[in-house]
Design a protein around this motif. Structure first.
Motif, PDB file in Angstrom:
ATOM      1  N   GLY A  31       0.795  -1.278  -0.057  1.00 42.05           N
ATOM      2  CA  GLY A  31       0.174   0.144   0.037  1.00 42.05           C
ATOM      3  C   GLY A  31       0.790   1.270   0.020  1.00 42.05           C
ATOM      4  O   GLY A  31       0.712   1.982  -0.786  1.00 42.05           O
ATOM      5  N   GLN A  32       1.920   1.246   1.019  1.00 41.90           N
ATOM      6  CA  GLN A  32       2.740   2.535   0.863  1.00 41.90           C
ATOM      7  C   GLN A  32       3.428   2.605  -0.474  1.00 41.90           C
ATOM      8  O   GLN A  32       3.636   3.872  -0.737  1.00 41.90           O
ATOM      9  N   VAL A  33       3.815   1.640  -0.999  1.00 40.46           N
ATOM     10  CA  VAL A  33       4.483   1.780  -2.448  1.00 40.46           C
ATOM     11  C   VAL A  33       3.703   2.053  -3.431  1.00 40.46           C
ATOM     12  O   VAL A  33       4.199   2.639  -4.523  1.00 40.46           O
ATOM     13  N   GLY A  34       2.649   1.597  -3.397  1.00 41.35           N
ATOM     14  CA  GLY A  34       1.524   1.716  -4.517  1.00 41.35           C
ATOM     15  C   GLY A  34       1.393   0.639  -5.585  1.00 41.35           C
ATOM     16  O   GLY A  34       1.278   0.882  -6.801  1.00 41.35           O
ATOM     17  N   THR A  39       2.009  -8.490  -6.152  1.00 42.95           N
ATOM     18  CA  THR A  39       3.370  -8.127  -6.690  1.00 42.95           C
ATOM     19  C   THR A  39       4.319  -8.565  -5.684  1.00 42.95           C
ATOM     20  O   THR A  39       5.449  -9.334  -5.911  1.00 42.95           O
ATOM     21  N   MET A  40       4.048  -8.278  -4.322  1.00 44.72           N
ATOM     22  CA  MET A  40       4.855  -8.892  -3.308  1.00 44.72           C
ATOM     23  C   MET A  40       4.893 -10.388  -3.301  1.00 44.72           C
ATOM     24  O   MET A  40       6.177 -11.100  -3.227  1.00 44.72           O
ATOM     25  N   VAL A  51       8.331  -3.063 -14.905  1.00 41.10           N
ATOM     26  CA  VAL A  51       9.116  -1.863 -14.791  1.00 41.10           C
ATOM     27  C   VAL A  51       8.603  -0.800 -13.779  1.00 41.10           C
ATOM     28  O   VAL A  51       9.227  -0.207 -12.967  1.00 41.10           O
ATOM     29  N   ASP A  52       7.366  -0.597 -13.893  1.00 43.22           N
ATOM     30  CA  ASP A  52       6.492   0.542 -13.115  1.00 43.22           C
ATOM     31  C   ASP A  52       6.655  -0.064 -11.567  1.00 43.22           C
ATOM     32  O   ASP A  52       6.988   0.788 -10.724  1.00 43.22           O
ATOM     33  N   LEU A  57       9.249   0.449  -6.179  1.00 43.71           N
ATOM     34  CA  LEU A  57       9.932  -0.229  -5.001  1.00 43.71           C
ATOM     35  C   LEU A  57      11.387   0.157  -4.781  1.00 43.71           C
ATOM     36  O   LEU A  57      11.580   0.661  -3.435  1.00 43.71           O
ATOM     37  N   VAL A  58      11.907   0.543  -5.562  1.00 42.97           N
ATOM     38  CA  VAL A  58      13.370   1.128  -5.397  1.00 42.97           C
ATOM     39  C   VAL A  58      13.300   2.512  -4.923  1.00 42.97           C
ATOM     40  O   VAL A  58      14.127   2.782  -4.118  1.00 42.97           O
TER      41      VAL A  58
END
Length: 129
Positions: A31-34, A39-40, A51-52, A57-58
């Motif tokens: 949630g914080q990453v969007g 995905t996790m 890529v998005d 994440l980075v």
């Protein structure tokens, strides 16, 4: 031609360390990453993010994307130079830039990491003999 890929294991480990430090669940981190929680899950199973998602994440980690890139064109070497800089030389600026660490904390971490690295090097040398 070099084949550069995302080192999913390193990315997942960095995310897990940051998540644990911040006291977050994987769902909260997503949630914080969007990104989606799936995905996790895909990262946990060794699948590369799109890529998005990788960019998000980075950015959340506040680390350069190239930290998680590897060249798989033969020996799987890091995309950086063949000779790695000393770990403590890489970590020292990061440790010293942290606002949540005092000077004594930084010195202690440098001593612990330095001792661990000396042990690893010594054990590697002994194994090669």
């Amino acid at each position: 031609m070099a084949r550069t890929r995302v080192n999913v294991a390193a990315l997942y480990a960095a995310l897990d360390a940051a998540r644990t430090t911040r006291g977050l669940s994987w769902r909260q981190l997503a949630g914080q990453v969007g990104v989606s929680p799936s995905t996790m899950s895909r990262l946990a199973n060794g699948h590369r993010p799109d890529v998005d998602a990788f960019a998000a994440l980075v950015q959340w980690l506040s680390l350069p994307a190239e930290s998680f890139m590897v060249d798989e064109s033969g020996d799987g070497a890091d995309v950086h130079s063949a000779e790695e800089p000393e770990l403590l030389a890489q970590l020292a600026p990061l440790l010293r830039s942290r606002r949540d660490l005092g000077e004594d904390d930084v010195r202690y971490l440098e001593e612990v990491i330095g001792a661990a690295m000396r042990r690893f090097i010594s054990e590697r040398k002994a194994a090669m003999e």
